[in-house]
Write an enzyme that holds these catalytic residues in place. Sequence first.
Site, short mmCIF file in Angstrom:
data_model
loop_
_atom_site.label_atom_id
_atom_site.label_comp_id
_atom_site.label_asym_id
_atom_site.label_seq_id
_atom_site.Cartn_x
_atom_site.Cartn_y
_atom_site.Cartn_z
CG PHE C 116 -69.11 62.94 12.83
CD1 PHE C 116 -70.09 63.84 13.21
CD2 PHE C 116 -69.06 61.70 13.46
CE1 PHE C 116 -71.01 63.52 14.20
CE2 PHE C 116 -69.97 61.37 14.44
CZ PHE C 116 -70.96 62.28 14.81
CD GLN C 229 -78.14 69.52 12.18
OE1 GLN C 229 -77.81 69.10 13.27
NE2 GLN C 229 -77.25 69.90 11.26
CG HIS C 231 -79.62 63.83 13.75
ND1 HIS C 231 -79.57 62.53 13.31
CD2 HIS C 231 -78.39 64.11 14.24
CE1 HIS C 231 -78.35 62.05 13.52
NE2 HIS C 231 -77.62 62.98 14.09
CG LEU C 241 -79.03 61.59 18.16
CD1 LEU C 241 -79.37 62.20 16.82
CD2 LEU C 241 -78.07 62.47 18.92
CD GLU C 244 -73.39 63.20 11.06
OE1 GLU C 244 -74.51 63.64 10.80
OE2 GLU C 244 -72.36 63.91 11.06
NE ARG C 275 -75.58 65.78 12.22
CZ ARG C 275 -75.40 65.93 13.51
NH1 ARG C 275 -76.08 66.86 14.15
NH2 ARG C 275 -74.56 65.16 14.16
CG HIS C 339 -80.41 66.85 16.52
ND1 HIS C 339 -80.40 66.11 17.67
CD2 HIS C 339 -79.10 67.09 16.22
CE1 HIS C 339 -79.16 65.90 18.05
NE2 HIS C 339 -78.35 66.49 17.20
NE ARG C 374 -75.04 71.21 15.69
CZ ARG C 374 -74.82 69.92 15.87
NH1 ARG C 374 -73.61 69.42 15.64
NH2 ARG C 374 -75.78 69.12 16.28
#
Lengths: 322, 298, 561
Positions: C116, C229, C231, C241, C244, C275, C339, C374
């Site tokens: 990730f 954030q 995304h 979404l 990721e 991100r 996001h 984050r």
Amino acid sequence: MKVKLDVGRYNPEADENNHFREEFELEVEDHFTVLDALMQIRDYEDPSLAMRCSCRASICGSCAMKVNGTSGLACNTKIIDVIRKDGSVKVDPAGNLPVVKDLVVDMQPFWNKMREIKPYIQVKGPEPEAEYIAPQQSMLDLVGAVGCIMCGACYSDCTVLEVDNNFLGPAALAKASRFIDDPRDEMDAERFAQLNQYTGVWDCTRCMACVEVCPKGVFPMDRIMSIRDKIMNAGMKNTNGARHAEGFASIIKNYGTLDETQLVIKTFGVFNPIVALSNIKSLFGLLPVAFRAFRKKKLPPIFHHKIVGVAFIKKIFKKLEA
Amino acid sequence: MKVAFYPGCVSKGGCPELYPATLKICEKLGIELDELEGASCTGSGVLQEKDRLLGDVLNARTFAMAEQKNLPIMTICSTCQGVMAQANKRLTDSDHPEYLEQVNSFLKEEGLEYKGTTVIKHILWILVEDFGVDKVKTLFVRQLTDLKIAPFYGCYIVRPSWALDFEDNPDRQQSLEMLIEAVGATVVDFDGKTRCCGFPLLTINEKNSVSMVAKHTSTVQELGADAMVTPCPLCHLNLDGYQPKARKQSGVSIHMPILHLPQLIGLALGFSPTEMGLQRHIVSTEAINKAVMESNPV
Amino acid sequence: MAVYQHDVIVVGAGLAGMRATLAAQEAGADVAMITKVHPVRSHSNAAQGGINAALESRGDSWDDHAYNTVKGSDYLGDQDAIEIMCQEAGSAVLELEHMGVIFNRDEDGRLGTRHFGGQEVARTFFVADITGQALLHALYEQVMKYNPRVYEEWFVTSLVVEDGKCCGVVALELMTGKLHLMKAKSIILATGGTGRCFEPSTNGLVVTADGQGLAYEIGIPLMDMEMVQYHPTTLKGNGVLMTEGARGEGAYLLNSEGERFMKTYAPNMMELASRDVVSRSEQTEINEGRGIDGCVLLDLRHLGRELIETKLAYINEVALDFANINLAEEPCPIRPGNHYEMGGIKTDVHGLTSMPGLYAAGECANVSVHGGNRLGANSLLDTVVFGKRAGIHAAGYSKQIEQINVPDSIISKDEERIKSFFDKKSNTDTPATIRLAMGQAMNEGLAVFRDEAGMQAAYKTILELKDRYKRLGVHDTGKIFNTNLLFAFELGFMLDTAETICVGALARKESRGAHYRTDMPDRDDENWMKHILVTNTGKDLPVVSFLPVNVTRWEPQVRSY
């Protein structure tokens, strides 16, 4: 694109006995979903239109409702796919549940049935310190059932619930199968015992309505069938349902085609005194039906012929039973 | 047109009026029937419950037999149609050719092999697609204009859609209505036409099964229907055979004659009610008979 | 009037809310959950990719996870809190597995991982691409097992404060339209993020900054609100979404020239940089003319149909349903979209805010473990770790104190608010219109690239909208399931929160994490490595103050991927 949304409405504060319809004529974008259209009504035309919705991406399960008579999620139903010849789309609240207001239904019966099947891992011994060891395939096989977003579309279209709202319903039974199939859960026997009774797996009429409307590919009916199979394999065969399934198989094995008379005999256990006694009411109830059929010459022939090649059928059965 | 005829178990069992009615109308329509001797029961969904592979093997065997004759299979039962359609989809899934191989291994001994080319169609679809409604109409000698008829499809011929090729054949979902109109009758539309008749529950939960019969028959009665027509003899068994019980259980005085689809077609083709076996029904079709015999010739 | 009283009241039934409830119940408290939607409808269910944890048993170290998180936060995260989260991650994941979550496995049947963003080691545990849903449902199954009291479809309109302590809530019961006073010794806010302040957003319609608004109203500081954030991979049409996890499985990001442009911006981590870095890279490509219709492309074709259909089945469905794209055959246009909110209600590592009796956990809180940005799969972790901690601490606190008395008449303030909304129903303005204007303004001025003029313009719009809000009426005056009234309340929370986002953004005179200013593009550790707090003191303008960042081991360094 023009569309007429024909919405089934209800406002108990205005008139608790009146379920009425209201038509909204809208101009919408070509890519609009039913939910987009409903929100356009709610946000800009009639703020009293009540409905549940959140994610707009078929994951929260809030917006299950009937579109043109069939249940589904409003957020992934495109207007262009459901618009009828007269330019309308019919929208109604989900079925088999009491309507609270407009498109909002009381989901408590649905949640109560979920609770009834004890939807959590139950073990008999101590838990391991680290993770349970579980084969990857067993986890992958559960993704389908875990993917259930509890939207209630299956519950809404279930043909058994239309006549008997005691039935546990496709979602709860599919969830039960998720725990039966989970190698970590150790309560199979107890779950089987519960699901083997009235309101459980044998009350499904195998109509595939739930499979057809599930937006997530949970295939609830298939899971109900798999529980039936497991119950029978666990030796719990003292139900009409089990006797019916086993009887059917044995008749096909020996004759190739179905003999309804023999099937009835095997299902009700006519030659097994204890079973027959438990079915005495049904057996007596069959008499007038059989009598009427007899009068009209509508009974199956007394002697059922084996088909040509039945020996091969028998071999196929034997090979697969091994 | 020639077909490999698959009559199914019930048309020779609990609904013995269906088989001769089918033979008669096919002769008049020019459908040559080559009956598949030795074909087994499809499994009806019940066998599949216990062992899906077993069901697929038995059906593959039937498909192979038709394939040998180079003929499409014609069914006269929604349940046969649906079960076979589902089996055929699994057997011809190009993503899993190994499945067909596995199934064929069980047929070897009998000298059969299914290659995946068989088409299976209910007579309902054959009439609407292979004949076309207009052509069928030219063969009708009666117009049943005084009759109001409600369609009742039977679950297996309307679900699941992945097995029934609705995308390529959208008329299938309106096929019964199209034929009702073709015989000159008025369609009585109702939501329950694609719901369940309750037959699979008969021996397990009779009350619910009979409730379903009561619901559908009383609904169409209230809407003014003179009869229901169904392409599924299992639905017929329940809607007709258990209607007296439905009357008793619901307390509603239901009297709704149930016609098999071939019977309806046969009446329009000029056959008499007796020739179509209507006298064998549990629920008397007297009123229909009268209307038919008094109907206008085309 | 019916009396509602509990030891602990949890507002919100998402991952953090349910985890807190179960922990408080286990610790012996009489706990109740208030939620405006059924628990499984909470937006936690939309999280897709996974949950991070360093399992010692496989030679991973929580230090590395903590360092990645600190770096990912662009050194704004409080390192003591981050250490705690990373230390407790392993046991949190095992707890979830014991609850029945069907985590992916390796060949030995042990928990398996995927890669990730922002982390070189694969330590993200997952369930296909529906991890959030799997976790949420597992927690709800535990709620059905242990049966704490749940007030379902009740909406908290205000917090009750007496003697400087939080001691209850006022809540609207949606099914009847009745207002209730509910007393408690402690309240845990777990209401989720601020997504609907922006348009578009990946967030569901229920994510309306309720907790932030409730806390702000009673003078609790909101911290680092400017850290919003975006995304990197959201669908163009409805902003939904695309996980990721797709990039974790190896998907590429391509520009209009077919190149993997991340090699310019993050040559090491490429598509799996943090991100904010990826979003800015994409936006740069788009702004410089190498986008396609305002998007870049997420390419999964080389991953093969089988992988897509098993590990990424949900986004496969989403791409087909909402963008008409078959991921196995064509690349999918995506762009950065709103996001997640790193900022939130300031709490300590037990979830306690500046007010005794008031806690916060999950996305609405800011401990701070995410700082300026984050990492993916750290949010699910945050919710269960700090939800549990808040539940335990609140339960312990409740044992030590007596219920503070509040007169029933305290609900009259909210009764007045409702009456005032109904009285103004002839005003033709609607919550939806104001919300859309707010969302568009925030997306204009507070997105991936910001500057003074843009932020000021957004702020100005927000203040105008707040003014319009004062005159907003509610047209539906019914009692049963009145969503018109609900939306009006939610809009108030969103407008206040939007204001704090603007104020924080204008106050931060540097670029850090997700807050990137084209007019001040560099990070200024000397002057600005600190938290920005925005507090409502009842005056016209909120007060801005600062808090130092807690640094334990990792001194700020240049952040490159």
